[in-house]
Design a protein around this motif. Structure first.
Motif, PDB file in Angstrom:
ATOM      1  N   PHE A  43      -3.223  12.802   5.931  1.00  0.00           N
ATOM      2  CA  PHE A  43      -4.263  12.431   4.955  1.00  0.00           C
ATOM      3  C   PHE A  43      -5.657  12.623   5.538  1.00  0.00           C
ATOM      4  N   VAL A  44      -6.439  13.476   4.879  1.00  0.00           N
ATOM      5  CA  VAL A  44      -7.839  13.712   5.269  1.00  0.00           C
ATOM      6  C   VAL A  44      -8.723  13.077   4.196  1.00  0.00           C
ATOM      7  N   PRO A  45      -9.443  11.992   4.527  1.00  0.00           N
ATOM      8  CA  PRO A  45     -10.281  11.348   3.508  1.00  0.00           C
ATOM      9  C   PRO A  45     -11.447  12.247   3.094  1.00  0.00           C
ATOM     10  N   PRO A  98       4.567   9.421  -3.593  1.00  0.00           N
ATOM     11  CA  PRO A  98       5.575   8.365  -3.600  1.00  0.00           C
ATOM     12  C   PRO A  98       5.075   7.011  -4.098  1.00  0.00           C
ATOM     13  N   GLY A  99       3.749   6.779  -4.117  1.00  0.00           N
ATOM     14  CA  GLY A  99       3.220   5.543  -4.710  1.00  0.00           C
ATOM     15  C   GLY A  99       3.848   4.289  -4.143  1.00  0.00           C
ATOM     16  N   ILE A 100       4.333   3.408  -5.037  1.00  0.00           N
ATOM     17  CA  ILE A 100       4.903   2.133  -4.565  1.00  0.00           C
ATOM     18  C   ILE A 100       6.189   2.339  -3.768  1.00  0.00           C
ATOM     19  N   PHE A 127      -4.866   6.850  -1.099  1.00  0.00           N
ATOM     20  CA  PHE A 127      -4.182   5.662  -0.594  1.00  0.00           C
ATOM     21  C   PHE A 127      -4.675   4.464  -1.392  1.00  0.00           C
ATOM     22  N   THR A 128      -3.751   3.590  -1.763  1.00  0.00           N
ATOM     23  CA  THR A 128      -4.093   2.338  -2.434  1.00  0.00           C
ATOM     24  C   THR A 128      -3.615   1.190  -1.566  1.00  0.00           C
ATOM     25  N   SER A 179       0.840  -1.183   0.000  1.00  0.00           N
ATOM     26  CA  SER A 179       0.000   0.000   0.000  1.00  0.00           C
ATOM     27  C   SER A 179       0.872   1.228   0.000  1.00  0.00           C
ATOM     28  N   GLY A 180       0.255   2.335  -0.344  1.00  0.00           N
ATOM     29  CA  GLY A 180       1.017   3.566  -0.347  1.00  0.00           C
ATOM     30  C   GLY A 180       0.153   4.760  -0.651  1.00  0.00           C
ATOM     31  N   LEU A 181       0.801   5.901  -0.517  1.00  0.00           N
ATOM     32  CA  LEU A 181       0.166   7.188  -0.743  1.00  0.00           C
ATOM     33  C   LEU A 181       0.583   7.708  -2.111  1.00  0.00           C
ATOM     34  N   SER A 182      -0.386   8.130  -2.894  1.00  0.00           N
ATOM     35  CA  SER A 182      -0.102   8.749  -4.193  1.00  0.00           C
ATOM     36  C   SER A 182      -0.622  10.175  -4.171  1.00  0.00           C
TER      37      SER A 182
END
Length: 199
Positions: free
Chosen positions: A164-166, A87-89, A124-125, A76-79
């Motif tokens: 991160f605020v959804p 930063p993705g993967i 987030f994925t 998982s990661g933040l894009s």
């Protein structure tokens, strides 16, 4: 063979991150006996794939083969939209070998400042993979969208949660009650798909 996971099955969680292991246990509703790859002293494989799905599968297969147990892995990661998905993967790598996410969050903020970004949208994925030793595997993916907030807020969760605020909320994942986060997170969405496939 029918791909099913029976409650009470002993699973190896392919992570050396205690926060992630704990969160996966909660999302799995504690219906399995979980042991982490870190606890078993398994080596962390090099994440050589270019997608979350690819890396989750790679980690699950490596843990299943090394332990002889059914393995569950999350990649998982933040894009960040303004950073072309970074930063993705590489989200964990931005935190360095010490897994210093305070530094990683600062890096995201600095890159946004350098880009003079006005768009703070991010997502987030989570890709979840379950692999059987020497056998098949199942992979699913979940995503949650939101915006970034600086400075970081809250000391719950882990990783990039404090920035991160959804969408539809005013608290960061770092401020949210863990139950509220688990109900809507990228991991929860991926797990709902996994549950539909395997449970």
């Amino acid at each position: 063979m029918a791909l099913e996971l029976e409650p009470g099955t002993r699973l190896v969680v392919a992570t050396h991150n205690p926060g992630k292991a704990r969160e996966l246990a909660e999302i799995l509703e504690n219906r399995f006996v979980l042991v982490s790859a870190g606890d078993l002293g398994l080596a962390e494989p090099d994440e050589t794939e270019t997608t979350f799905v690819g890396n989750a599968l790679l980690k699950a297969r490596a843990a299943a083969e090394a332990s002889g147990l059914v393995a569950l892995a999350d990649d998982s990661g933040l894009s960040v939209a303004a950073l072309d998905g970074s930063p993705g993967i590489y989200s964990a790598r931005w935190a360095g070998p010490e897994k210093d996410f305070t530094m990683a969050m600062k890096k995201v903020e600095e890159r946004l400042e350098e880009a003079a970004a006005r768009d703070f949208s991010a997502w987030f994925t989570s890709a979840l993979a379950v692999a059987w030793p020497g056998g098949p595997a199942v992979v699913v993916e979940g995503r949650v969208d939101g915006v970034l907030a600086f400075p970081p807020r809250g000391d719950r969760g882990f990783g990039y949660d404090p920035i991160f605020v959804p969408d539809g909320h005013d608290q960061t994942f770092g401020e949210m009650d863990p139950g509220a986060k688990d109900a809507m997170s990228h991991r929860a969405r991926a797990f709902a798909k996994l549950k539909a496939a395997l449970l």
